[in-house]
Scaffold this active site. Structure first.
Site, PDB file in Angstrom:
ATOM      1  N   CYS A 196      -0.842 -23.768  16.909  1.00 50.38           N
ATOM      2  CA  CYS A 196      -0.733 -24.771  15.843  1.00 50.38           C
ATOM      3  C   CYS A 196      -1.749 -24.536  14.736  1.00 50.38           C
ATOM      4  O   CYS A 196      -2.710 -25.294  14.584  1.00 50.38           O
ATOM      5  CB  CYS A 196      -0.877 -26.154  16.449  1.00 50.38           C
ATOM      6  SG  CYS A 196       0.416 -26.410  17.647  1.00 50.38           S
ATOM      7  N   GLU A 197      -1.561 -23.485  14.004  1.00 52.26           N
ATOM      8  CA  GLU A 197      -2.408 -23.134  12.845  1.00 52.26           C
ATOM      9  C   GLU A 197      -1.533 -22.325  11.906  1.00 52.26           C
ATOM     10  O   GLU A 197      -0.812 -21.428  12.367  1.00 52.26           O
ATOM     11  CB  GLU A 197      -3.538 -22.179  13.264  1.00 52.26           C
ATOM     12  CG  GLU A 197      -4.507 -22.710  14.237  1.00 52.26           C
ATOM     13  CD  GLU A 197      -5.925 -22.799  13.682  1.00 52.26           C
ATOM     14  OE1 GLU A 197      -6.117 -22.557  12.469  1.00 52.26           O
ATOM     15  OE2 GLU A 197      -6.797 -23.113  14.476  1.00 52.26           O
TER      16      GLU A 197
END
Ligand code: LLP
Length: 420
Positions: free
Chosen positions: A348-349
């Site tokens: 999640c980046e």
């Protein structure tokens, strides 16, 4: 594949040596690192050819890939090792390294690490500051030993590579400034717990040109002349590592050709028969490895098309950290018209990308190979997003050795506890 002769298509399928990558992905799951032992030994042989008839100790910089099975390949081939922590020391001893062929670099060695390294009898401490010299002297004296030392000199040479992996410039935290070298050697030679044995430098990594090396060699030899002129003999000269590999059309010099030229410079200055050391990392393992990853989802969009794979920045941190380029190819190419994809992982980046703008004909379930993944991938892998680290296999002729099992969630939770 270019730069990776041990990775090739045969009958429409990608192989590492004689191992079919599609089959390995099925048997061991993905993400999976696959290494070619033959490729590592061929890279080592290129250095050895360059040094024929010379006194040299090749110390593999194990930070590039410190998996036990990989270390074992180099230990059995007679290599020494460049280490940078107590953890690396224990790893490499477990892989069968000869302690006397281990050199210890790094700006922040602790007393505990120094003590352990002295206990097992490593070959040399590459000291990076004056305070470190004093602490090492104290530790060695308290053990009734003399620590063999080399001072890491910062030659102030621009290696013309990514700023994060340039180490030999003035503003860098590494080594002792060129101008302070003599004074540091004089101090070291006066301390009872130390024995001066060498001098070393390391100017950076992924170096693709010859000139920075030639400049560093000249500067190092100037210093050796000055230090020996002051009556302090220098037994070995260590030129560090840094030679680049071909990731995407890069054209670094071949190890044997580079060293033939560097040695002629050493010869011209009368140092050709000196004991030499080098610390290559990436150039021994980088192109010996690939990372296999499965396509999970295709997500075409208005601005970008995303190809979401099961490997991520925790497995392959180089693109996120250095905007590094790794080629990405299908294990079994399709005849579909290729589309331009952003190849990204599940982390999640937004920085979790493996490749931008890649032309690929892919479908979910396909396996892709991320190339040149032998160096600074697994050794830099993390558990970010509580992702287990990948499995690794080493292809050795007809054999495939599992050298690391996939990390489980139980492995990850082992050292943690709930509060009472
Ligand atoms: N010796 C010393 C003291 C080093 O610091 C290094 C690498 C080496 C030898 C080996 O350098 P090589 O031959 O591998 O270039 N994570 C970065 C590279 C960091 C290099 C750190 N030092 C990357 O993925 O590009």
């Amino acid at each position: 594949m270019p730069g990776q002769p041990h990775v090739a298509y045969r009958d429409g399928e990608l192989f590492v040596d004689d191992a079919r990558l599609g089959l390995l992905a099925k048997e061991h799951g993905t993400p999976l690192f696959v290494y070619s032992k033959a490729s590592m030994l061929a890279a080592l042989a290129a250095y050895q050819r360059g040094f024929t008839g010379r006194k040299v100790q090749i110390c593999y910089a194990m930070k590039a890939n410190s998996s036990l099975g990989v270390l074992q390949v180099f230990a059995r081939a007679g290599c020494g090792f460049d280490i940078v922590s107590g953890g690396e020391l224990e790893r490499v001893l477990a892989a069968g390294a000869v302690p006397a062929k281990i050199i210890f670099s790094g700006v922040g060695k602790t007393r505990t690490e120094m003590r352990r390294a002295l206990e097992v009898g490593i070959g040399c401490f590459n000291v990076e500051s004056e305070p470190e010299l004093e602490v090492l002297n104290e530790v060695a004296t308290s053990m009734g030993k003399r620590a063999p030392v080399s001072i890491r000199v910062n030659p102030n040479v621009d290696p013309k590579t990514h700023p994060y992996i340039s180490t030999g410039l003035k503003g860098s935290k590494f080594g002792i400034a060129h101008e302070r070298t003599l004074g540091t050697y004089q101090r070291a030679s006066g301390l009872a717990g130390l024995q001066v044995v060498g001098i070393d430098c390391h100017i950076g990594s992924q170096i693709t040109q010859e000139e920075p090396y030639l400049d560093a060699v000249d500067r190092m030899l100037d210093l050796v002349e000055v230090i020996e002129g002051a009556g302090i003999p220098i037994h070995h000269i260590d030129f560090g590592g840094g030679l680049g590999i071909n990731y995407n059309g890069d054209q670094p010099p071949q190890a044997d050709q580079l060293w033939t030229r560097l040695l002629s410079r050493l010869d011209a200055r009368g140092f050709g028969q000196r004991q030499l050391m080098i610390e290559p990392g990436r150039s021994l393992v980088g192109n010996a490895g690939v990372c296999l990853t499965e396509v999970l989802y295709l997500k075409p969009g208005e601005q970008k098309n995303f190809c979401i794979v099961d490997a991520a920045m925790n497995d392959l941190p180089r693109p996120a950290m250095y905007q590094a380029y790794h080629q990405i190819v299908p294990v079994i190419p399709r005849s579909d018209t290729p589309t331009t994809w952003e190849v990204v992982g599940p982390v999640c980046e937004s920085g979790d990308w493996i490749g931008h703008d890649r032309e690929l004909g892919v479908q979910p379930g396909d396996v892709l190979a991320v190339l040149s993944a032998g160096a600074y991938c697994m050794s830099m892998a993390s558990n970010y997003n509580s992702r287990g680290r990948a499995a690794e296999v080493l292809v050795d002729g007809a054999k495939v050795h599992v050298i690391r099992q996939r990390e489980t969630i139980q492995d990850q939770l082992l050292r943690e506890s709930l509060i009472k």
